[in-house]
Design a protein around this motif. Structure first.
Motif, PDB file in Angstrom:
ATOM      1  N   LEU A  13      46.447   1.981   6.506  1.00  0.00           N
ATOM      2  CA  LEU A  13      46.423   3.438   6.587  1.00  0.00           C
ATOM      3  C   LEU A  13      47.277   4.061   5.493  1.00  0.00           C
ATOM      4  O   LEU A  13      46.882   5.050   4.864  1.00  0.00           O
ATOM      5  CB  LEU A  13      46.903   3.892   7.962  1.00  0.00           C
ATOM      6  N   SER A  31      38.143  10.894   5.595  1.00  0.00           N
ATOM      7  CA  SER A  31      37.989  10.094   6.814  1.00  0.00           C
ATOM      8  C   SER A  31      37.354   8.738   6.523  1.00  0.00           C
ATOM      9  O   SER A  31      37.725   7.724   7.121  1.00  0.00           O
ATOM     10  CB  SER A  31      37.168  10.856   7.848  1.00  0.00           C
ATOM     11  N   MET A  32      36.410   8.697   5.590  1.00  0.00           N
ATOM     12  CA  MET A  32      35.798   7.419   5.222  1.00  0.00           C
ATOM     13  C   MET A  32      36.794   6.518   4.498  1.00  0.00           C
ATOM     14  O   MET A  32      36.832   5.306   4.734  1.00  0.00           O
ATOM     15  CB  MET A  32      34.576   7.631   4.352  1.00  0.00           C
ATOM     16  N   LEU A  34      40.109   6.557   4.805  1.00  0.00           N
ATOM     17  CA  LEU A  34      41.118   6.092   5.758  1.00  0.00           C
ATOM     18  C   LEU A  34      40.567   5.002   6.667  1.00  0.00           C
ATOM     19  O   LEU A  34      41.234   3.988   6.917  1.00  0.00           O
ATOM     20  CB  LEU A  34      41.646   7.269   6.584  1.00  0.00           C
ATOM     21  N   SER A  35      39.355   5.175   7.156  1.00  0.00           N
ATOM     22  CA  SER A  35      38.789   4.151   8.038  1.00  0.00           C
ATOM     23  C   SER A  35      38.483   2.866   7.279  1.00  0.00           C
ATOM     24  O   SER A  35      38.652   1.761   7.810  1.00  0.00           O
ATOM     25  CB  SER A  35      37.537   4.682   8.733  1.00  0.00           C
ATOM     26  N   THR A  36      38.058   2.974   6.025  1.00  0.00           N
ATOM     27  CA  THR A  36      37.801   1.779   5.220  1.00  0.00           C
ATOM     28  C   THR A  36      39.091   1.024   4.929  1.00  0.00           C
ATOM     29  O   THR A  36      39.118  -0.207   4.965  1.00  0.00           O
ATOM     30  CB  THR A  36      37.101   2.159   3.901  1.00  0.00           C
ATOM     31  N   VAL A  38      41.875   0.965   6.773  1.00  0.00           N
ATOM     32  CA  VAL A  38      42.345   0.309   7.997  1.00  0.00           C
ATOM     33  C   VAL A  38      41.463  -0.883   8.346  1.00  0.00           C
ATOM     34  O   VAL A  38      41.966  -1.971   8.682  1.00  0.00           O
ATOM     35  CB  VAL A  38      42.405   1.316   9.165  1.00  0.00           C
ATOM     36  N   ALA A  39      40.148  -0.707   8.251  1.00  0.00           N
ATOM     37  CA  ALA A  39      39.237  -1.812   8.578  1.00  0.00           C
ATOM     38  C   ALA A  39      39.412  -2.982   7.609  1.00  0.00           C
ATOM     39  O   ALA A  39      39.402  -4.151   8.023  1.00  0.00           O
ATOM     40  CB  ALA A  39      37.797  -1.319   8.558  1.00  0.00           C
ATOM     41  N   SER A  68      42.301  -4.673   1.808  1.00  0.00           N
ATOM     42  CA  SER A  68      42.209  -3.231   1.996  1.00  0.00           C
ATOM     43  C   SER A  68      41.967  -2.519   0.669  1.00  0.00           C
ATOM     44  O   SER A  68      41.093  -1.650   0.567  1.00  0.00           O
ATOM     45  CB  SER A  68      43.484  -2.706   2.651  1.00  0.00           C
TER      46      SER A  68
END
Length: 89
Positions: A13, A31-32, A34-36, A38-39, A68
């Motif tokens: 993050l 949002s994309m 941040l989610s990428t 973290v994933a 990441s």
């Protein structure tokens, strides 16, 4: 394992936030990104933990950071300055 997962998610993050803040003109929606981030960090931590087993927290976090950043690099768009001309023009 839970501590590794939580710390790698926080690391992903933080890396994603820094990339979204620094390269906002070359990345898609925040949002994309941040989610990428973290994933990718969670997947990298899973792979490194599976490969090294328990006890190597720093190496697991290093692998999480590498995966990441690599996954977020796939979201980058080319800058507007690099326009190539075709060979026929």
């Amino acid at each position: 394992m839970l501590l590794e997962a939580l710390s790698s998610a926080i690391l992903g993050l933080a890396l994603a936030w820094a990339a979204a803040h620094r390269l906002q003109h070359r990345l898609p929606a925040r949002s994309m990104v941040l989610s990428t981030g973290v994933a990718g960090a969670l997947f990298g931590a899973f792979v490194m933990h599976s490969a090294l087993a328990a006890g190597h927290v720093l190496l697991v976090l290093l692998g999480a950071a590498i995966v990441s950043v690599a996954s977020m690099s796939l979201l980058l768009r080319p800058s507007g300055r690099m326009r190539r001309r075709s060979a026929t023009a």
